[in-house]
Design a protein around this motif. Structure first.
Motif, short mmCIF file in Angstrom:
data_model
loop_
_atom_site.label_atom_id
_atom_site.label_comp_id
_atom_site.label_asym_id
_atom_site.label_seq_id
_atom_site.Cartn_x
_atom_site.Cartn_y
_atom_site.Cartn_z
N ASN A 1 34.68 48.89 33.08
CA ASN A 1 34.85 49.39 34.44
C ASN A 1 34.44 48.32 35.46
O ASN A 1 35.11 48.14 36.49
CB ASN A 1 34.02 50.65 34.67
CG ASN A 1 34.40 51.79 33.74
OD1 ASN A 1 33.52 52.48 33.21
ND2 ASN A 1 35.68 52.01 33.54
N LEU A 2 33.34 47.63 35.17
CA LEU A 2 32.87 46.58 36.08
C LEU A 2 33.88 45.44 36.15
O LEU A 2 34.13 44.88 37.22
CB LEU A 2 31.51 46.05 35.62
CG LEU A 2 30.37 47.06 35.44
CD1 LEU A 2 29.05 46.32 35.19
CD2 LEU A 2 30.25 47.98 36.63
N LEU A 3 34.45 45.09 35.00
CA LEU A 3 35.45 44.03 34.96
C LEU A 3 36.69 44.43 35.77
O LEU A 3 37.23 43.61 36.53
CB LEU A 3 35.84 43.75 33.51
CG LEU A 3 36.98 42.76 33.27
CD1 LEU A 3 36.63 41.39 33.84
CD2 LEU A 3 37.31 42.66 31.78
N ASP A 4 37.12 45.67 35.63
CA ASP A 4 38.33 46.14 36.31
C ASP A 4 38.20 46.10 37.83
O ASP A 4 39.19 45.89 38.53
CB ASP A 4 38.68 47.56 35.86
CG ASP A 4 39.19 47.62 34.43
OD1 ASP A 4 39.56 46.55 33.89
OD2 ASP A 4 39.18 48.72 33.83
N ARG A 5 37.00 46.32 38.34
CA ARG A 5 36.84 46.33 39.79
C ARG A 5 36.15 45.08 40.34
O ARG A 5 35.70 45.06 41.48
CB ARG A 5 36.09 47.58 40.23
CG ARG A 5 34.71 47.82 39.65
CD ARG A 5 34.20 49.22 40.03
NE ARG A 5 32.90 49.53 39.48
CZ ARG A 5 31.73 49.31 40.08
NH1 ARG A 5 31.71 48.76 41.28
NH2 ARG A 5 30.59 49.65 39.51
N PHE A 6 36.09 44.04 39.52
CA PHE A 6 35.39 42.82 39.95
C PHE A 6 36.05 42.18 41.17
O PHE A 6 35.37 41.76 42.10
CB PHE A 6 35.33 41.81 38.79
CG PHE A 6 34.44 40.65 39.07
CD1 PHE A 6 33.08 40.71 38.77
CD2 PHE A 6 34.93 39.48 39.64
CE1 PHE A 6 32.23 39.65 39.02
CE2 PHE A 6 34.09 38.40 39.90
CZ PHE A 6 32.75 38.49 39.60
N ASP A 7 37.38 42.10 41.16
CA ASP A 7 38.07 41.45 42.28
C ASP A 7 37.83 42.18 43.60
O ASP A 7 37.54 41.55 44.62
CB ASP A 7 39.56 41.35 42.00
CG ASP A 7 39.88 40.33 40.92
OD1 ASP A 7 39.06 39.42 40.69
OD2 ASP A 7 40.94 40.44 40.29
N THR A 8 37.97 43.49 43.57
CA THR A 8 37.84 44.25 44.81
C THR A 8 36.39 44.43 45.25
O THR A 8 36.09 44.43 46.45
CB THR A 8 38.49 45.64 44.66
OG1 THR A 8 37.91 46.31 43.53
CG2 THR A 8 39.98 45.52 44.45
N ASP A 9 35.48 44.58 44.30
CA ASP A 9 34.09 44.87 44.65
C ASP A 9 33.20 43.63 44.74
O ASP A 9 32.13 43.69 45.35
CB ASP A 9 33.49 45.84 43.63
CG ASP A 9 33.96 47.27 43.85
OD1 ASP A 9 34.77 47.48 44.77
OD2 ASP A 9 33.52 48.18 43.12
#
Length: 229
Positions: free
Chosen positions: A101-109
């Motif tokens: 989950n952290l990897l999936d939202r790394f770009d945006t977050d």
């Protein structure tokens, strides 16, 4: 006349020695000299300066980063970290998160915030969701690589003990410590301010034996500030 010839001879010898020294200097007789490859790369130095000149931090994690079940705006370790270091700390914690989950939202977050550093607090959610260790390793490595690719310094926060999954968490911790040493990544171990020698919450630092209370989160923030100052 003999003295005059001796003086001429001494001058000739001195000139000869000077020429030998000069030639040896160019050919590297006294050492290799300053080759282009020996000079530190300026690009690496400027990259370091850029990182140091950007004190902004993003904290990426699960509910232990968010501050659950308290008020994240007041009772999270990120608030204390920001207050002590006097820097911007963006809390990107969410409940029920694993490393994927952290990897999936790394770009945006993370990338979108343009921080100098990112604290990656993963592992507890993975243990609770029974994610295989190899999958956790792959996702954490990918997060670190993304951070480096975007000139963001990664910091790994080791998962802390949680009832029912302590063995799984210990496996993740052991791997993460070894990985951090190999990659020369700074680590945070919130077990230090929260737990006693038996792995139990210290008196007055937990709500229910699972999560820290306001005092516990403050202890975490002070600890992180001490490591990162």
């Amino acid at each position: 006349m003999r003295t005059y010839r001796l003086q001429i001879r001494l001058i000739q010898v001195a000139v000869g020695l000077a020429l030998i020294v000069l030639i040896a200097g160019f050919t590297g007789f006294w050492g290799e000299g300053a080759k282009v490859s020996d000079v530190p790369a300026k690009s690496n130095q400027s990259e370091t300066d850029s990182t140091l000149s950007n004190p902004k931090i993003v904290a990426l994690g699960d509910s232990f980063t968010l501050g659950y079940p308290l008020d994240p705006d007041k009772d999270s370790w990120t608030v204390t970290l920001a207050e002590v270091l006097k820097v911007t700390v963006v809390n990107k914690g969410k409940t029920m998160q694993n490393a994927k989950n952290l990897l999936d939202r790394f770009d945006t977050d993370v990338v979108a915030e343009k921080p100098g550093r990112v604290i990656i607090f993963a592992g507890i959610g993975d243990a609770l969701q029974e994610v295989p260790l190899t999958e956790i390793q792959k996702n954490i490595k990918a997060i670190v690589e993304k951070a480096k690719a975007n000139h963001i310094t990664p910091i790994l926060a080791l998962p802390i003990g949680y009832p029912g999954v302590r063995d799984s968490i210990e496996e993740i911790r052991e791997w993460e410590l070894g990985y951090a040493q190999e990659e020369e990544i700074l680590t945070l171990d919130f077990s230090n301010p929260l737990f006693d020698s038996e792995g139990k919450y210290k008196d007055g630092l937990t709500i229910d034996g699972k999560y820290p209370n306001a005092k516990g989160y403050k202890a975490m923030g002070n600890y992180a500030a001490e490591v990162l100052k």
